[in-house]
Design an enzyme around this catalytic site. Structure first.
Site, short mmCIF file in Angstrom:
data_model
loop_
_atom_site.label_atom_id
_atom_site.label_comp_id
_atom_site.label_asym_id
_atom_site.label_seq_id
_atom_site.Cartn_x
_atom_site.Cartn_y
_atom_site.Cartn_z
N LYS A 128 0.83 -1.21 0.00
CA LYS A 128 0.00 0.00 0.00
C LYS A 128 0.86 1.25 0.00
O LYS A 128 0.61 2.19 -0.76
CB LYS A 128 -0.94 0.01 1.20
CG LYS A 128 -1.80 1.28 1.30
CD LYS A 128 -2.79 1.20 2.44
CE LYS A 128 -2.14 1.44 3.79
NZ LYS A 128 -1.74 2.87 4.00
N ASP A 146 -6.66 0.44 0.92
CA ASP A 146 -6.82 0.63 2.36
C ASP A 146 -8.24 0.24 2.74
O ASP A 146 -8.99 -0.29 1.93
CB ASP A 146 -6.50 2.08 2.76
CG ASP A 146 -7.39 3.10 2.04
OD1 ASP A 146 -8.41 2.69 1.42
OD2 ASP A 146 -7.09 4.30 2.10
#
Length: 207
Positions: A128, A146
């Site tokens: 991420k 997320d």
């Protein structure tokens, strides 16, 4: 629903303004790139707002202050993981500062996934965070997955229940492919789709 948001002139203008800022970052110097990397280190396991406030507290000290000073500043501005992140910032600075843009640019220009793999060698940077960094310096072909994006995908029936805190690399890539399909259907890059979904989930474009 998402298509109407993408086509909304007001929202689209705000998103594209942010995209232009990321493209300007791509042309910026090493200091800007390392600042964006530091932001991504701070964002891991924290809210964006908390990370952004912490980054502003640190200011130019990310480029030269020692670990103790960085830790003290993070603690004073009430950032939660001040010990760990101070260590990560110093480790990242020692490892890549001064050559970050030089090493990542040719990789990202040819293959953004390879550039992401390279960034994973930095302590504190996961899938991420690496994707987030690349998007913030002007590369839009990777998804920043997320809890907001996972909540969105679950609500539209694209995925089932997932524990976002224990997302394996293979699972991340699988979810990314889902988002890329959605982005392709909307005729936008997946990194830009992220901004529309973020706006839909939070009513802000601050990522």
């Amino acid at each position: 629903m998402l298509r109407s948001l993408v086509q909304n002139p007001r929202v689209r203008a705000r998103v594209l303004e942010r995209v232009d800022e990321f493209r300007l970052n791509n042309l910026s110097n090493e200091e800007v790139w390392f600042r964006e990397l530091t932001l991504c280190l701070l964002t891991a396991n924290s809210s964006f707002i908390s990370a952004y406030q912490a980054l502003n507290c640190l200011g130019d000290k990310i480029y030269y202050a020692n670990e103790e000073v960085i830790r003290s500043i993070l603690k004073s501005c009430k950032y939660r993981f001040y010990n760990l992140k101070a260590k990560y910032i110093i480790m990242a600075r020692e490892k890549v500062y001064g050559k970050l843009k030089e090493e990542i640019t040719p990789l990202a220009d040819s293959d953004q996934q390879l550039a992401r793999e390279k960034l994973l060698n930095i302590k504190g940077i996961g899938m991420k965070e690496a994707s987030h960094f690349l998007r913030n310096v002007g590369y839009f072909d990777l998804a920043i997955i997320d809890r907001h994006l996972i909540d969105f995908m679950r609500r539209i029936g694209a995925i089932g229940e997932i524990n976002v805190k224990h997302l394996s690399k293979s699972r991340y890539i699988s979810l990314e492919s889902v988002l890329k399909s959605i982005a392709l259907n909307l005729n936008i890059s997946v990194g830009i789709l992220d901004l529309f979904i973020w706006y839909k989930e939070t009513n802000t474009i601050v990522k």
